[in-house]
Design an enzyme around this catalytic site. Structure first.
Site, PDB file in Angstrom:
ATOM      1  CE1 TYR A  78      -6.495  -7.880  -6.737  1.00 41.22           C
ATOM      2  CE2 TYR A  78      -6.657  -8.821  -4.539  1.00 41.22           C
ATOM      3  CZ  TYR A  78      -6.429  -7.738  -5.368  1.00 41.22           C
ATOM      4  OH  TYR A  78      -6.161  -6.513  -4.826  1.00 41.22           O
TER       5      TYR A  78
ATOM      6  NE  ARG B 191      -3.032  -3.834  -1.018  1.00 36.75           N
ATOM      7  CZ  ARG B 191      -2.526  -4.652  -0.102  1.00 36.75           C
ATOM      8  NH1 ARG B 191      -1.225  -4.840  -0.034  1.00 36.75           N
ATOM      9  NH2 ARG B 191      -3.310  -5.280   0.744  1.00 36.75           N
TER      10      ARG B 191
ATOM     11  NE  ARG C 211      -3.547  -2.169   2.814  1.00 36.48           N
ATOM     12  CZ  ARG C 211      -3.296  -3.350   3.402  1.00 36.48           C
ATOM     13  NH1 ARG C 211      -2.120  -3.580   3.948  1.00 36.48           N
ATOM     14  NH2 ARG C 211      -4.223  -4.277   3.441  1.00 36.48           N
TER      15      ARG C 211
ATOM     16  CG  HIS D  82      -6.246  -9.027   1.769  1.00 33.21           C
ATOM     17  ND1 HIS D  82      -6.465  -9.452   0.470  1.00 33.21           N
ATOM     18  CD2 HIS D  82      -6.030  -7.696   1.683  1.00 33.21           C
ATOM     19  CE1 HIS D  82      -6.390  -8.420  -0.348  1.00 33.21           C
ATOM     20  NE2 HIS D  82      -6.122  -7.346   0.358  1.00 33.21           N
TER      21      HIS D  82
ATOM     22  CE  LYS E 109      -7.700  -1.240   5.268  1.00 35.75           C
ATOM     23  NZ  LYS E 109      -8.442  -1.704   4.117  1.00 35.75           N
TER      24      LYS E 109
ATOM     25  CG  HIS F 166      -4.899   0.468  -3.727  1.00 37.18           C
ATOM     26  ND1 HIS F 166      -4.214   0.297  -2.545  1.00 37.18           N
ATOM     27  CD2 HIS F 166      -5.856  -0.479  -3.749  1.00 37.18           C
ATOM     28  CE1 HIS F 166      -4.746  -0.709  -1.879  1.00 37.18           C
ATOM     29  NE2 HIS F 166      -5.748  -1.199  -2.587  1.00 37.18           N
TER      30      HIS F 166
END
Length: 195
Positions: A176, A144, A46, A167, A71, A141
């Site tokens: 994805y 990514r 990120r 994640h 995150k 982004h």
């Protein structure tokens, strides 16, 4: 009275093809900017993670990048490609400084001597997209998303991609699956198997 929850439309992530990534990175002449965008794509970072990278986070012996402030402040490791490492070494020869500490930021602003700002990197991406002649909308982004999509198309399993991206939920990573390039994977419709 119950108020119904708003439903948000889920959009598939946009990504650049490998050829577009090559054109994008090839169009950047300023070494620091090339090192930053290459690192984002190469490890699926990120933009907030790349500005917080410390010198010690580039683990060249193990060929991985340590993400400390992901995150929700999660820590993880992601890939360090050989090509990325070469660009980072070239960058450090040109922009590095003496008497550095391993905990110093990797990418600092020349003017402020502080970590680069997210907005500055976003502007670099905007300029680079135009210079590369890419007409689709693409943000930092998008690099990514491109990383994850290219791994998926290369046959890397979803759990590994989940770990590399940091994640928490596999459902987030499973988006994805919808952007896989079935032609690359040589998958045919059952209809085409009829004789």
């Amino acid at each position: 009275m119950r108020i119904p929850r708003l439903r948000y439309d889920k959009h598939l992530p946009s990504y650049l093809t490998k050829e577009e990534i090559k054109r994008l990175l090839g169009s950047i002449t300023y070494l620091k900017h090339k090192a930053i965008l290459t690192t984002i794509y190469s490890g699926g970072l990120r933009v907030s993670e790349v500005v917080n990278l410390r010198i010690a986070d580039i683990m060249s012996k193990e060929m991985k990048i340590r993400i400390r402030n992901g995150k929700r402040n999660k820590e993880r490791y992601t890939l360090l490609s050989q090509k990325n490492l070469e660009i980072l070494r070239e960058y450090w020869i040109k922009f590095g400084y003496k008497n550095y500490q391993p905990d110093d930021y990797l990418f600092i602003s020349r003017q402020t001597k502080k970590p680069m700002k997210v907005r500055g990197i976003e502007l670099v991406m905007d300029k680079s997209i135009k210079k590369a002649g890419i007409t689709r909308n693409a943000t930092v982004h998008t690099l990514r998303h491109s990383f994850a999509t290219h791994l998926m198309n290369g046959g890397v399993d979803l759990r590994t991609i989940q770990a590399l991206l940091g994640h928490s939920n596999i459902k987030t990573t499973s988006i994805y699956l919808h952007v896989m390039d079935y032609e690359i994977l040589n998958i045919k419709s059952p209809l085409d198997t009829f004789e």
